[in-house]
Design a protein around this motif. Structure first.
Motif, PDB file in Angstrom:
ATOM      1  N   ARG A  43     -30.441 -38.314 -40.417  1.00  0.00           N
ATOM      2  CA  ARG A  43     -29.808 -38.965 -41.575  1.00  0.00           C
ATOM      3  C   ARG A  43     -30.415 -38.509 -42.889  1.00  0.00           C
ATOM      4  O   ARG A  43     -29.878 -38.806 -43.943  1.00  0.00           O
ATOM      5  CB  ARG A  43     -29.957 -40.484 -41.458  1.00  0.00           C
ATOM      6  CG  ARG A  43     -29.152 -41.106 -40.341  1.00  0.00           C
ATOM      7  CD  ARG A  43     -29.352 -42.606 -40.321  1.00  0.00           C
ATOM      8  NE  ARG A  43     -28.919 -43.240 -41.571  1.00  0.00           N
ATOM      9  CZ  ARG A  43     -29.181 -44.508 -41.882  1.00  0.00           C
ATOM     10  NH1 ARG A  43     -29.869 -45.252 -41.058  1.00  0.00           N
ATOM     11  NH2 ARG A  43     -28.745 -45.008 -43.018  1.00  0.00           N
ATOM     12  N   LYS A  44     -31.557 -37.826 -42.844  1.00  0.00           N
ATOM     13  CA  LYS A  44     -32.297 -37.572 -44.073  1.00  0.00           C
ATOM     14  C   LYS A  44     -32.112 -36.179 -44.632  1.00  0.00           C
ATOM     15  O   LYS A  44     -32.345 -35.966 -45.821  1.00  0.00           O
ATOM     16  CB  LYS A  44     -33.782 -37.823 -43.836  1.00  0.00           C
ATOM     17  CG  LYS A  44     -34.129 -39.289 -43.666  1.00  0.00           C
ATOM     18  CD  LYS A  44     -35.630 -39.464 -43.634  1.00  0.00           C
ATOM     19  CE  LYS A  44     -36.007 -40.919 -43.538  1.00  0.00           C
ATOM     20  NZ  LYS A  44     -37.468 -41.105 -43.519  1.00  0.00           N
ATOM     21  N   GLY A  45     -31.776 -35.224 -43.820  1.00  0.00           N
ATOM     22  CA  GLY A  45     -31.616 -33.883 -44.356  1.00  0.00           C
ATOM     23  C   GLY A  45     -32.790 -32.987 -44.039  1.00  0.00           C
ATOM     24  O   GLY A  45     -33.126 -32.808 -42.873  1.00  0.00           O
ATOM     25  N   TYR A  46     -33.446 -32.476 -45.044  1.00  0.00           N
ATOM     26  CA  TYR A  46     -34.348 -31.347 -44.853  1.00  0.00           C
ATOM     27  C   TYR A  46     -35.827 -31.713 -44.909  1.00  0.00           C
ATOM     28  O   TYR A  46     -36.670 -30.820 -44.956  1.00  0.00           O
ATOM     29  CB  TYR A  46     -34.042 -30.280 -45.905  1.00  0.00           C
ATOM     30  CG  TYR A  46     -32.598 -29.857 -45.876  1.00  0.00           C
ATOM     31  CD1 TYR A  46     -32.116 -29.064 -44.833  1.00  0.00           C
ATOM     32  CD2 TYR A  46     -31.705 -30.274 -46.856  1.00  0.00           C
ATOM     33  CE1 TYR A  46     -30.786 -28.688 -44.790  1.00  0.00           C
ATOM     34  CE2 TYR A  46     -30.370 -29.896 -46.812  1.00  0.00           C
ATOM     35  CZ  TYR A  46     -29.914 -29.105 -45.774  1.00  0.00           C
ATOM     36  OH  TYR A  46     -28.594 -28.737 -45.724  1.00  0.00           O
ATOM     37  N   ALA A  47     -36.144 -32.985 -44.899  1.00  0.00           N
ATOM     38  CA  ALA A  47     -37.544 -33.411 -44.875  1.00  0.00           C
ATOM     39  C   ALA A  47     -37.604 -34.815 -44.285  1.00  0.00           C
ATOM     40  O   ALA A  47     -36.719 -35.632 -44.529  1.00  0.00           O
ATOM     41  CB  ALA A  47     -38.152 -33.407 -46.281  1.00  0.00           C
ATOM     42  N   ASN A  48     -38.664 -35.100 -43.538  1.00  0.00           N
ATOM     43  CA  ASN A  48     -38.759 -36.407 -42.891  1.00  0.00           C
ATOM     44  C   ASN A  48     -40.207 -36.890 -42.830  1.00  0.00           C
ATOM     45  O   ASN A  48     -40.770 -37.083 -41.764  1.00  0.00           O
ATOM     46  CB  ASN A  48     -38.172 -36.345 -41.474  1.00  0.00           C
ATOM     47  CG  ASN A  48     -38.127 -37.712 -40.815  1.00  0.00           C
ATOM     48  OD1 ASN A  48     -37.831 -38.710 -41.457  1.00  0.00           O
ATOM     49  ND2 ASN A  48     -38.428 -37.754 -39.531  1.00  0.00           N
ATOM     50  N   ALA A  99     -36.776 -27.272 -45.488  1.00  0.00           N
ATOM     51  CA  ALA A  99     -36.787 -27.165 -44.023  1.00  0.00           C
ATOM     52  C   ALA A  99     -37.914 -26.272 -43.538  1.00  0.00           C
ATOM     53  O   ALA A  99     -38.564 -26.559 -42.529  1.00  0.00           O
ATOM     54  CB  ALA A  99     -35.435 -26.648 -43.526  1.00  0.00           C
ATOM     55  N   ARG A 100     -38.189 -25.194 -44.257  1.00  0.00           N
ATOM     56  CA  ARG A 100     -39.235 -24.297 -43.790  1.00  0.00           C
ATOM     57  C   ARG A 100     -40.625 -24.876 -44.037  1.00  0.00           C
ATOM     58  O   ARG A 100     -41.611 -24.367 -43.522  1.00  0.00           O
ATOM     59  CB  ARG A 100     -39.100 -22.934 -44.480  1.00  0.00           C
ATOM     60  CG  ARG A 100     -39.305 -22.931 -45.983  1.00  0.00           C
ATOM     61  CD  ARG A 100     -38.906 -21.598 -46.603  1.00  0.00           C
ATOM     62  NE  ARG A 100     -39.052 -21.587 -48.045  1.00  0.00           N
ATOM     63  CZ  ARG A 100     -40.139 -21.181 -48.678  1.00  0.00           C
ATOM     64  NH1 ARG A 100     -41.184 -20.755 -47.971  1.00  0.00           N
ATOM     65  NH2 ARG A 100     -40.204 -21.188 -49.988  1.00  0.00           N
ATOM     66  N   ARG A 101     -40.704 -25.956 -44.829  1.00  0.00           N
ATOM     67  CA  ARG A 101     -41.982 -26.648 -45.039  1.00  0.00           C
ATOM     68  C   ARG A 101     -42.017 -27.977 -44.278  1.00  0.00           C
ATOM     69  O   ARG A 101     -42.720 -28.916 -44.660  1.00  0.00           O
ATOM     70  CB  ARG A 101     -42.201 -26.888 -46.534  1.00  0.00           C
ATOM     71  CG  ARG A 101     -42.295 -25.625 -47.362  1.00  0.00           C
ATOM     72  CD  ARG A 101     -42.779 -25.912 -48.774  1.00  0.00           C
ATOM     73  NE  ARG A 101     -41.830 -26.712 -49.528  1.00  0.00           N
ATOM     74  CZ  ARG A 101     -40.838 -26.196 -50.269  1.00  0.00           C
ATOM     75  NH1 ARG A 101     -40.659 -24.883 -50.319  1.00  0.00           N
ATOM     76  NH2 ARG A 101     -40.030 -26.980 -50.945  1.00  0.00           N
ATOM     77  N   TRP A 102     -41.276 -28.045 -43.199  1.00  0.00           N
ATOM     78  CA  TRP A 102     -41.081 -29.290 -42.451  1.00  0.00           C
ATOM     79  C   TRP A 102     -42.409 -29.963 -42.107  1.00  0.00           C
ATOM     80  O   TRP A 102     -42.619 -31.150 -42.389  1.00  0.00           O
ATOM     81  CB  TRP A 102     -40.306 -28.982 -41.180  1.00  0.00           C
ATOM     82  CG  TRP A 102     -39.857 -30.157 -40.380  1.00  0.00           C
ATOM     83  CD1 TRP A 102     -40.441 -30.655 -39.257  1.00  0.00           C
ATOM     84  CD2 TRP A 102     -38.709 -30.976 -40.629  1.00  0.00           C
ATOM     85  NE1 TRP A 102     -39.735 -31.731 -38.786  1.00  0.00           N
ATOM     86  CE2 TRP A 102     -38.667 -31.943 -39.603  1.00  0.00           C
ATOM     87  CE3 TRP A 102     -37.727 -30.976 -41.613  1.00  0.00           C
ATOM     88  CZ2 TRP A 102     -37.677 -32.911 -39.538  1.00  0.00           C
ATOM     89  CZ3 TRP A 102     -36.726 -31.941 -41.546  1.00  0.00           C
ATOM     90  CH2 TRP A 102     -36.713 -32.893 -40.521  1.00  0.00           C
TER      91      TRP A 102
END
Length: 425
Positions: free
Chosen positions: A177-182, A126-129
């Motif tokens: 729907r994907k979580g912590y990266a997109n 998440a912090r590397r979004w």
């Protein structure tokens, strides 16, 4: 009041320690030692093997879709280091085309583009979004070709050529729907998608009567879960769809975008593709529309796209309620009225979409862009909402939303009376 929180460069990325971006912001997996080789235990095979697999004897790698014309522009958004790929996608002509553009990337086999635990299931991502959006790409094969009825923005929602986006709008519904990266997932079987839409539009035949979507054509939204303008920087799927729709007498493509890709001006859509530029007040956009083209640039491009053969509409979206929102939306509407040429106004229409949000996305955003959540997450004024796809989201309370929509309609009538609002919700 939030305009100063965006970065100054374009494409814009969030500034400050709470919202890291760029290569120095946070450590990423070390890929330098095995880039483009099969020495890593999770590598699929070397890029050279992929490209040579179907090259004509003595010839160059994989013939297939023509090279894309926007390499320099793509470099502004992408520095791809890892490509997760389903084997079938990597070996397809379009997959090889994409791989050839990033010869230094590490290629990693995955059984499904939806199931990549290291990527989607890793809370630390998440912090590397934003960095992941710049450096990671996924290649997959679209398995389902469902055409869903809509009736709002379009008559039908088409199975899209991608899922996810290189842009990083803080309110985007796709990553829920994907979580912590997109990052972008490109589907390489565009021809199957086009064949499905050809059958669907032929079976429908002529549109029997006008509706809010279009008076004559069946409108298909081809970009529900991605940005087709950005996809066009990576492969020819958007171009192939636009070329297909110009051949179908009863159908029209439509997609919304926050990115001005000048390469699309050369595709000759012949009035069979509607591009919808999403706009919002600059103060909101600089905080929430991360990595997008500036709003003023999107508006300024409208005349060029109309002249190139597109139908040009606007999305007033999302409408975020905060102190001063009415003043800033009035200013935006006046700007539209001041700068748009008469030929754009004569055919323009708009959609108004109030902000919806999601608790899981709120938690993810706190990991990379908490300042955005100060604006988006307002529990006192929001209530639960069950979306059409079953997601449990939050939206503004019904009374608050109704009053805001009425006010925005009044502002549009006053400052941009030519702009027909096709629907608002």
């Amino acid at each position: 009041m939030h305009g100063s929180q965006g970065a100054e460069d374009d494409p814009r990325e969030p500034a400050g320690p709470e919202a890291p971006s760029g290569p120095a912001a946070s450590p990423a997996p070390d890929t330098s030692s095995d880039a483009g080789t099969s020495s890593s235990p999770d590598a699929l095979f070397s890029l050279a093997e992929v490209l040579d697999a179907s090259a004509p004897e003595g010839g160059s790698p994989a013939s297939g879709p023509a090279p894309w014309p926007s390499a320099a522009e793509a470099a502004r958004l992408f520095e791809i280091r890892e490509i997760y790929a389903e084997p079938e996608a990597a070996l397809s002509a379009r997959g090889r085309q994409v791989l050839a553009r990033f010869p230094g990337a590490r290629l990693i086999e995955v059984p499904s583009h939806w199931n990549i635990p290291h990527l989607h299931g890793n809370e630390g991502n998440a912090r590397r979004w934003v960095r992941i959006k710049r450096e990671v790409l996924v290649l997959g094969v679209r398995k389902t070709m469902t055409v869903r009825p809509n009736g709002r923005s379009a008559d039908w929602i088409a199975p899209g050529p991608s899922n996810g986006c290189a842009l990083a709008c803080a309110y985007c519904y796709v990553p829920r729907r994907k979580g912590y990266a997109n990052p972008i997932t490109l589907f390489t079987n565009t021809e199957a998608l086009i064949a499905r839409l050809a059958r669907h539009s032929t079976d429908l035949g002529p549109k029997p009567e006008p509706n809010q979507c279009d008076p004559h054509s069946w409108v298909y939204d081809i970009g529900e879960n991605g940005d087709c303008s950005v996809d066009a920087l990576l492969c020819d799927s958007t171009a192939e769809l636009i070329r297909a729709f110009r051949q179908w007498p009863y159908a029209k493509a439509s997609f919304a975008t926050k990115y001005v890709n000048s390469a699309l001006l050369d595709l000759d859509p012949r009035g069979r593709t509607r591009i919808r530029f999403s706009v919002m007040p600059e103060a909101d956009s600089r905080l929430l529309d991360v990595r997008t083209s500036p709003v003023a640039e999107r508006i300024a491009a409208a005349g060029d796209f109309l002249d190139a053969g597109y139908e040009v509409h606007f999305n007033l979206s999302p409408v975020v309620l905060r102190p001063g929102w009415q003043h800033d939306w009035a200013e935006l509407l006046r700007h539209l009225d001041d700068v748009l040429p008469a030929r754009v106004k004569q055919q323009a229409a708009a959609e108004v979409i109030m902000l919806t949000h999601n608790k899981d996305l709120h938690e993810t955003n706190l990991g990379w862009h908490p300042r955005a959540e100060e604006l988006l997450w307002q529990p006192a004024g929001q209530e639960p909402k069950l979306s059409q796809n079953g997601a449990r989201n939050v939206r503004y309370r019904a009374d608050v939303k109704r009053q805001a929509l009425d006010r925005l309609r009044e502002l549009t009538t006053r400052h941009a009376p030519w702009l027909w609002i096709r629907y608002a919700f």
